[in-house]
Design a protein around this motif. Structure first.
Motif, PDB file in Angstrom:
ATOM      1  N   VAL A 107       6.506 -10.106   3.866  1.00  0.00           N
ATOM      2  CA  VAL A 107       5.224 -10.441   4.190  1.00  0.00           C
ATOM      3  C   VAL A 107       5.004 -11.196   5.639  1.00  0.00           C
ATOM      4  CG1 VAL A 107       3.642 -12.277   2.849  1.00  0.00           C
ATOM      5  CG2 VAL A 107       4.671 -10.500   2.007  1.00  0.00           C
ATOM      6  N   THR A 108       4.320 -11.164   5.923  1.00  0.00           N
ATOM      7  CA  THR A 108       4.134 -12.597   7.018  1.00  0.00           C
ATOM      8  C   THR A 108       2.389 -13.124   7.181  1.00  0.00           C
ATOM      9  OG1 THR A 108       3.010 -11.184   8.112  1.00  0.00           O
ATOM     10  CG2 THR A 108       5.212 -10.470   8.577  1.00  0.00           C
ATOM     11  N   PRO A 109       2.517 -13.704   7.793  1.00  0.00           N
ATOM     12  CA  PRO A 109       1.412 -15.136   7.749  1.00  0.00           C
ATOM     13  C   PRO A 109      -0.308 -13.290   7.586  1.00  0.00           C
ATOM     14  CG  PRO A 109       2.339 -16.352   9.200  1.00  0.00           C
ATOM     15  CD  PRO A 109       3.517 -14.858   8.972  1.00  0.00           C
ATOM     16  N   ARG A 110      -0.147 -12.320   8.414  1.00  0.00           N
ATOM     17  CA  ARG A 110      -1.281 -11.678   9.088  1.00  0.00           C
ATOM     18  C   ARG A 110      -1.272 -10.787   8.213  1.00  0.00           C
ATOM     19  NH1 ARG A 110      -0.422  -8.874  14.587  1.00  0.00           N
ATOM     20  NH2 ARG A 110      -2.582  -8.187  13.611  1.00  0.00           N
ATOM     21  N   THR A 111       0.033 -10.724   6.650  1.00  0.00           N
ATOM     22  CA  THR A 111      -0.271 -10.002   5.636  1.00  0.00           C
ATOM     23  C   THR A 111      -1.416 -10.027   5.142  1.00  0.00           C
ATOM     24  OG1 THR A 111       2.083  -9.805   5.483  1.00  0.00           O
ATOM     25  CG2 THR A 111       0.493  -8.720   3.567  1.00  0.00           C
ATOM     26  N   ARG A 112      -2.498  -8.995   4.682  1.00  0.00           N
ATOM     27  CA  ARG A 112      -3.562  -9.189   3.658  1.00  0.00           C
ATOM     28  C   ARG A 112      -3.290  -8.377   2.601  1.00  0.00           C
ATOM     29  NH1 ARG A 112      -3.451 -12.605   6.833  1.00  0.00           N
ATOM     30  NH2 ARG A 112      -5.089 -13.717   8.257  1.00  0.00           N
ATOM     31  N   ALA A 113      -2.916  -7.266   2.747  1.00  0.00           N
ATOM     32  CA  ALA A 113      -3.286  -6.887   1.436  1.00  0.00           C
ATOM     33  C   ALA A 113      -1.752  -5.582   1.001  1.00  0.00           C
ATOM     34  CB  ALA A 113      -3.961  -5.412   1.249  1.00  0.00           C
ATOM     35  N   VAL A 114      -1.688  -5.060  -0.366  1.00  0.00           N
ATOM     36  CA  VAL A 114      -0.808  -4.333  -0.776  1.00  0.00           C
ATOM     37  C   VAL A 114      -1.349  -3.410  -1.243  1.00  0.00           C
ATOM     38  CG1 VAL A 114       1.100  -3.968  -2.146  1.00  0.00           C
ATOM     39  CG2 VAL A 114       0.951  -6.161  -1.232  1.00  0.00           C
ATOM     40  N   LEU A 115      -0.900  -1.618  -0.834  1.00  0.00           N
ATOM     41  CA  LEU A 115      -1.252  -1.010  -1.291  1.00  0.00           C
ATOM     42  C   LEU A 115       0.023  -0.171  -1.683  1.00  0.00           C
ATOM     43  CD1 LEU A 115      -3.304   2.044  -1.012  1.00  0.00           C
ATOM     44  CD2 LEU A 115      -2.964   2.396   1.385  1.00  0.00           C
ATOM     45  N   LEU A 116      -0.081   0.198  -2.856  1.00  0.00           N
ATOM     46  CA  LEU A 116       0.912   0.655  -4.270  1.00  0.00           C
ATOM     47  C   LEU A 116       1.094   2.360  -3.917  1.00  0.00           C
ATOM     48  CD1 LEU A 116       0.836  -0.948  -7.247  1.00  0.00           C
ATOM     49  CD2 LEU A 116       2.329  -2.039  -4.727  1.00  0.00           C
ATOM     50  N   GLY A 117       1.442   2.951  -3.823  1.00  0.00           N
ATOM     51  CA  GLY A 117       1.450   3.969  -3.960  1.00  0.00           C
ATOM     52  C   GLY A 117       2.363   4.640  -5.466  1.00  0.00           C
ATOM     53  N   HIS A 118       1.304   4.996  -5.997  1.00  0.00           N
ATOM     54  CA  HIS A 118       1.904   6.163  -7.549  1.00  0.00           C
ATOM     55  C   HIS A 118       2.438   7.632  -7.549  1.00  0.00           C
ATOM     56  CE1 HIS A 118       0.323   2.056  -9.434  1.00  0.00           C
ATOM     57  NE2 HIS A 118      -0.978   2.544  -9.028  1.00  0.00           N
ATOM     58  N   TYR A 119       3.629   7.492  -8.102  1.00  0.00           N
ATOM     59  CA  TYR A 119       3.967   9.358  -7.207  1.00  0.00           C
ATOM     60  C   TYR A 119       4.647   9.680  -8.946  1.00  0.00           C
ATOM     61  CZ  TYR A 119       4.028   7.682  -2.670  1.00  0.00           C
ATOM     62  OH  TYR A 119       3.865   6.532  -1.548  1.00  0.00           O
ATOM     63  N   PHE A 120       4.452  11.202  -9.130  1.00  0.00           N
ATOM     64  CA  PHE A 120       4.685  11.807  -9.840  1.00  0.00           C
ATOM     65  C   PHE A 120       4.202  11.447 -10.955  1.00  0.00           C
ATOM     66  CE2 PHE A 120       8.777  10.863  -6.878  1.00  0.00           C
ATOM     67  CZ  PHE A 120       8.145  12.053  -5.999  1.00  0.00           C
ATOM     68  N   GLY A 121       3.073  10.901 -10.974  1.00  0.00           N
ATOM     69  CA  GLY A 121       2.504  10.546 -12.188  1.00  0.00           C
ATOM     70  C   GLY A 121       3.193   8.869 -12.469  1.00  0.00           C
ATOM     71  N   ARG A 122       4.096   8.539 -12.413  1.00  0.00           N
ATOM     72  CA  ARG A 122       4.943   7.411 -12.775  1.00  0.00           C
ATOM     73  C   ARG A 122       4.087   6.151 -11.984  1.00  0.00           C
ATOM     74  NH1 ARG A 122       8.740   4.013 -12.054  1.00  0.00           N
ATOM     75  NH2 ARG A 122      10.191   3.632 -13.438  1.00  0.00           N
ATOM     76  N   PRO A 123       3.432   5.193 -12.745  1.00  0.00           N
ATOM     77  CA  PRO A 123       2.515   3.924 -12.520  1.00  0.00           C
ATOM     78  C   PRO A 123       3.880   3.168 -11.864  1.00  0.00           C
ATOM     79  CG  PRO A 123       2.679   3.857 -14.464  1.00  0.00           C
ATOM     80  CD  PRO A 123       3.200   5.403 -14.487  1.00  0.00           C
ATOM     81  N   ASN A 124       3.553   1.943 -10.382  1.00  0.00           N
ATOM     82  CA  ASN A 124       4.406   1.116 -10.293  1.00  0.00           C
ATOM     83  C   ASN A 124       4.460  -0.129 -11.368  1.00  0.00           C
ATOM     84  OD1 ASN A 124       5.176   0.744  -6.988  1.00  0.00           O
ATOM     85  ND2 ASN A 124       3.675   2.389  -7.379  1.00  0.00           N
ATOM     86  N   ASP A 125       5.193  -0.580 -11.341  1.00  0.00           N
ATOM     87  CA  ASP A 125       5.431  -2.805 -12.194  1.00  0.00           C
ATOM     88  C   ASP A 125       4.056  -3.225 -11.989  1.00  0.00           C
ATOM     89  OD1 ASP A 125       5.842  -4.589 -14.063  1.00  0.00           O
ATOM     90  OD2 ASP A 125       7.982  -4.547 -13.586  1.00  0.00           O
ATOM     91  N   LEU A 126       2.617  -2.148 -12.582  1.00  0.00           N
ATOM     92  CA  LEU A 126       1.578  -3.347 -12.354  1.00  0.00           C
ATOM     93  C   LEU A 126       1.184  -4.745 -12.713  1.00  0.00           C
ATOM     94  CD1 LEU A 126      -0.515  -0.272 -13.246  1.00  0.00           C
ATOM     95  CD2 LEU A 126      -0.087  -1.397 -10.515  1.00  0.00           C
ATOM     96  N   PRO A 127       1.524  -5.063 -13.780  1.00  0.00           N
ATOM     97  CA  PRO A 127       1.676  -6.481 -14.203  1.00  0.00           C
ATOM     98  C   PRO A 127       2.728  -7.334 -12.915  1.00  0.00           C
ATOM     99  CG  PRO A 127       2.312  -5.699 -16.240  1.00  0.00           C
ATOM    100  CD  PRO A 127       1.914  -4.111 -15.258  1.00  0.00           C
ATOM    101  N   ALA A 128       3.428  -6.812 -12.889  1.00  0.00           N
ATOM    102  CA  ALA A 128       4.213  -7.744 -11.792  1.00  0.00           C
ATOM    103  C   ALA A 128       3.804  -8.013 -10.363  1.00  0.00           C
ATOM    104  CB  ALA A 128       5.971  -7.019 -11.325  1.00  0.00           C
ATOM    105  N   TRP A 129       3.385  -6.628  -9.809  1.00  0.00           N
ATOM    106  CA  TRP A 129       2.417  -6.302  -8.961  1.00  0.00           C
ATOM    107  C   TRP A 129       0.999  -7.093  -8.739  1.00  0.00           C
ATOM    108  CZ3 TRP A 129       4.339  -5.204  -3.980  1.00  0.00           C
ATOM    109  CH2 TRP A 129       5.632  -4.337  -4.032  1.00  0.00           C
ATOM    110  N   ARG A 130       0.528  -7.187  -9.306  1.00  0.00           N
ATOM    111  CA  ARG A 130      -1.137  -8.284  -9.332  1.00  0.00           C
ATOM    112  C   ARG A 130      -0.675  -9.360  -9.637  1.00  0.00           C
ATOM    113  NH1 ARG A 130      -6.265  -8.047 -11.249  1.00  0.00           N
ATOM    114  NH2 ARG A 130      -6.958 -10.214 -10.993  1.00  0.00           N
ATOM    115  N   ALA A 131       0.781  -9.855 -10.080  1.00  0.00           N
ATOM    116  CA  ALA A 131       1.033 -11.305  -9.581  1.00  0.00           C
ATOM    117  C   ALA A 131       1.688 -11.436  -8.541  1.00  0.00           C
ATOM    118  CB  ALA A 131       2.572 -11.432 -10.908  1.00  0.00           C
TER     119      ALA A 131
END
Length: 208
Positions: free
Chosen positions: A93-117
């Motif tokens: 993360v830098t001062p220019r960071t504006r977004a996070v684009l997650l990739g959910h692979y093999f039908g397995r979601p990321n830890d979405l509550p943690a990424w939302r936080a």
């Protein structure tokens, strides 16, 4: 789907809204066009901003980030599941960071509550690439609905196929209106343009 008959399109939209529980569903010729539409929304408010995404990825994804006027920042994947780790992303993360684009692979979601936080704590837009995770959910909420929007693919090799096609979902009213406007525009991002963007970034050219 036929442009002269909206009934099949609206029936598909209703079925997807019910299946995914999303407030807004937009339909596109392919997932990259839908993803590009979401990224253009980010770029509208933050031109030249940075987007964090996993370095284990499909080449069209960073190409859409670039095409939207944003800068992809690759985060090394150290997880055995092909996803970013929160601590690795935090270091990127830098001062220019504006977004996070997650990739959910093999039908397995990321830890979405943690990424939302993670995104909320830093004022970042959270987007999801759900091309390989149709039907996946966490805590009873479908992937694609944990941030500002998610993009699904209906191409031939995906879990739910329409031979071709893309879908975006969101529960955010402003993003939903933006995506429906993008759907009505009917813009398609050609595959050749995607390959050309990658070739150019690598100092080469497309020969087909």
């Amino acid at each position: 789907l036929r442009p002269d008959d909206p009934r099949p399109r609206e029936a598909l939209r209703a079925d997807l809204r019910a299946a995914l529980g999303a407030r807004h569903v937009a339909l596109f010729p392919d997932a990259r066009t839908g993803l590009h539409a979401m990224l253009r929304r980010v770029a509208r408010d933050a031109p030249d901003g940075e987007v964090l995404l996993p370095d284990y990825n499909f080449f069209a994804v960073p190409a859409m980030v670039r095409r939207a006027g944003l800068r992809p920042v690759f985060v090394d994947v150290t997880s055995p599941h092909g996803e970013m780790r929160l601590d690795d992303a935090a270091r990127a993360v830098t001062p220019r960071t504006r977004a996070v684009l997650l990739g959910h692979y093999f039908g397995r979601p990321n830890d979405l509550p943690a990424w939302r936080a993670f995104a909320d704590a830093r004022g970042l837009t959270l987007l999801e690439d759900c091309a390989h995770a149709f039907g996946a959910s966490m805590g009873g909420r479908s992937v694609g609905r944990w941030g500002a929007g998610g993009a699904f693919s209906l191409s031939l090799t995906k879990g739910l196929t329409g031979v071709m096609g893309g879908v975006t979902v969101t529960d955010d009213d402003a993003m939903g209106a933006w995506l429906r406007d993008a759907e009505r525009e009917g813009v398609v991002v050609p595959r050749r343009e995607v390959v050309g963007a990658i070739a150019s970034a690598l100092g080469g050219k497309v020969l087909f």
